[in-house]
Design an enzyme around this catalytic site. Structure first.
Site, short mmCIF file in Angstrom:
data_model
loop_
_atom_site.label_atom_id
_atom_site.label_comp_id
_atom_site.label_asym_id
_atom_site.label_seq_id
_atom_site.Cartn_x
_atom_site.Cartn_y
_atom_site.Cartn_z
N TYR A 141 0.95 -0.98 0.24
CA TYR A 141 -0.08 0.11 -0.06
C TYR A 141 0.97 1.71 0.12
O TYR A 141 0.28 2.41 -0.16
CB TYR A 141 -0.89 0.10 0.88
N LYS A 191 2.95 -15.41 1.26
CA LYS A 191 2.42 -16.32 0.15
C LYS A 191 3.69 -16.90 -0.30
O LYS A 191 4.78 -16.01 -0.89
CB LYS A 191 2.09 -15.80 -1.34
N ASP A 223 -3.88 -17.73 0.32
CA ASP A 223 -4.81 -18.22 0.44
C ASP A 223 -5.35 -19.51 1.02
O ASP A 223 -6.98 -19.56 0.43
CB ASP A 223 -4.77 -18.50 -1.66
N ASP A 247 -5.50 -7.27 5.72
CA ASP A 247 -7.11 -6.01 5.17
C ASP A 247 -7.50 -7.41 4.65
O ASP A 247 -8.87 -6.83 5.28
CB ASP A 247 -6.77 -5.50 4.19
N ASP A 251 -10.65 -8.59 7.22
CA ASP A 251 -12.52 -8.72 6.88
C ASP A 251 -13.54 -10.05 6.54
O ASP A 251 -14.58 -10.01 6.97
CB ASP A 251 -12.63 -7.06 5.07
#
Ligand code: NAD
Length: 361
Positions: A141, A191, A223, A247, A251
Site C-alpha cells: 500500500y 505467500k 489463500d 486487510d 474482513d
C-alpha cells in the site's frame, strides 16, 4: 501521571457511538478516580465543514500528545467528490501515518448467543476468538515505486511490495507478545511460495520464534488462510500478516461474526500510543436515528484501557459487561429479531448498570 485521551467522533454514527463510549469512560473515571484528561475534537467531513480540513493541524498536534485516541468513523456520500486531500478518510490515513501506528489489532470473536447472525454454520463458528495482527504502515500500500504508465502501449500500472527486516520484526513482536497473553498459538500468513518478500517475512518470523519458546508458531499461505477461516476458524488464535493480506483476512474474520457493530480495533505504535476505533464506518444510512450499535466503540474503549492507558482490569470489566449485556438478551436493531430493540443511547446506561453490579466496579 495524567493520561491523555482524545475523542474524535468524526461523522455519521461516529458521533453517536463515541458519546456512548464516553458515558462508560466518564463512569469509570469518576468511580476509580482515574487521572485522565479527556479532549474532544473534530475530524473527517465534520472538520472539513467547520475548519476547512479533515485533519486540522491542531488535531494532529493534540493526537501526538495523547496516549489514546478514540476514533468514531468518517465519511458520507456528500463528501465523496472532494479532492483527495480534503476527503474525510484523510483523517484516518493521516493519523495512522503521522503517529506511525504500524500494528493493527483486530479481534474477531463471536457471542454464542448471536451465532445465528453468522453466515457460517453454528457448530463451526461457536466460541470463535481470533486476533488478527495486521501490519498497517508498510507493504504494497505504501511501497515505491508505484504508478500508472499511460504513454506506452499497452498501458500498465504497478506497485511494489516491500518490507525491511525491522518492519517485520516489530509487527511480529507485537504478534508473539499477543499470543503469549492468549492461547500461545501464532500463525504467520504470507505467500512464501511465490513472493520473495513473503519468503523473507517467513525467515524473519521463524528466526524470532526462538525468543518465544512458549508460543507455537505455524506458517500458512494466504489463500489457504482465507479458506481455513471459513472452514475451520477455531484452529486460529493469533494471525500475523502484512498490510495487504491482513486487510483481506481481517474482513473475512469480521464477517464470520455476522455483526459489524460489535467489533473493535486498535492501531498501535512502538510507544504503546494507540488509536481505537470500531471496524464499521459512519453508516450514513442510519446516522442521527439513535439506532446504531455502540458496542464496537465501547469495546474499542476497553482495548484503549488495556493497551494504552494501563488499566487492564477495567478493560476486562468492560469486556465482561458486554458479555453479560448480550447474555441478558439486550439487543440493538442490527442484532435483534424483535421489534423492541434498544436505542443507541440506552446501551451505555445498561453497561454501566452491569459494571456497578460487578463487585470490582
Ligand atoms: P459502514 O460500516 O458504515 O456500513 C455498512 C452497513 O453496516 C450499513 O448498512 C450500516 O447501517 C451498518 N452498520 C455499520 N455500523 C453499524 C453499527 N454500529 N450499528 C448498526 N449498523 C451498523 O460501511 P459503508 O456503508 O461501506 O461506508 C459508509 C461510510 O463510512 C463511507 O463514507 C465510508 O467511506 C466510511 N467508512 C469509514 C470507516 C472509518 O472511518 N474507519 C470505515 C469504513 C467505511
Amino acid at each position: 501521571m495524567t493520561k491523555k485521551v482524545l475523542i474524535l467522533p468524526g461523522d455519521g454514527i461516529g458521533q453517536e457511538v463515541t458519546a456512548s463510549a464516553k458515558e462508560v469512560l466518564d463512569y469509570l473515571v469518576a468511580k476509580h478516580n482515574l487521572d485522565f484528561a479527556i479532549t474532544y475534537m473534530d475530524v473527517g467531513g465534520t472538520a472539513y465543514e467547520k475548519h476547512g480540513s479533515p485533519l486540522p493541524d491542531d488535531v494532529l498536534v493534540e493526537a501526538k500528545k495523547s496516549d489514546a485516541i478514540l476514533f468514531g468513523a468518517v465519511g458520507a456520500p456528500k463528501w465523496d467528490n472532494l479532492d483527495w486531500d480534503n476527503r474525510p478518510e484523510q483523517a484516518l490515513l493521516g493519523l495512522r501515518k503521522e503517529l506511525e501506528l504500524f500494528a493493527n489489532l483486530r479481534p474477531a470473536f463471536l457471542f454464542n448467543e448471536l451465532a445465528s447472525a453468522s453466515p457460517i454454520k453454528n457448530n463451526i463458528i461457536e466460541n470463535l476468538d481470533i486476533l488478527i495482527v495486521r501490519e498497517l504502515t508498510g507493504g504494497i500500500y505504501f511501497g515505491e515505486p508505484r504508478g500508472l504508465v499511460d504513454d506506452q502501449s499497452p498501458h500498465y500500472a504497478f506497485n511494489t511490495m516491500i518490507y525491511n527486516e525491522d518492519e517485520i520484526r516489530r509487527i511480529a513482536k507485537v504478534a508473539f507478545e499477543s499470543a503469549q497473553k492468549r492461547n500461545k498459538k501464532l500463525c504467520s500468513v504470507e505467500k512464501a511460495n511465490v513472493l520473495e518478500v513473503s519468503k523473507f517475512w517467513r525467515s524473519i518470523v521463524s528466526d524470532m520464534a526462538k525468543d518465544y519458546p512458549d508460543v507455537e508458531l505455524s506458517h500458512q499461505l494466504a489463500d489457504n488462510t482465507a479458506m481455513q477461516l471459513v472452514l475451520n476458524p477455531n484452529q486460529f488464535d493469533v494471525i500475523v500478516s502484512s498490510n495487504l493480506f491482513g486487510d483481506i483476512l481481517s474482513d473475512i474474520a469480521a464477517t464470520l461474526t455476522g455483526s459489524i457493530g460489535m467489533l473493535p480495533s486498535a492501531s498501535l505504535n512502538s510507544s504503546s500510543q494507540g488509536m481505537y476505533e470500531p471496524c464499521h464506518g459512519s453508516a450514513p444510512d442510519i446516522a442521527d436515528q439513535n439506532i446504531a450499535n455502540p458496542i464496537a466503540m465501547i469495546a474499542s474503549l476497553a482495548m484503549a484501557l488495556k493497551y494504552s492507558l494501563g488499566e487492564a482490569k477495567l478493560s476486562e470489566s468492560i469486556d465482561n459487561a458486554i458479555k453479560t449485556f448480550i447474555s441478558n438478551g439486550h439487543r440493538t436493531k442490527d442484532i435483534s429479531t424483535s421489534d423492541d430493540a434498544l436505542n443507541t443511547n440506552e446501551v451505555a446506561p445498561l453497561i454501566i448498570e452491569i459494571l456497578k453490579n460487578d463487585s470490582a466496579n
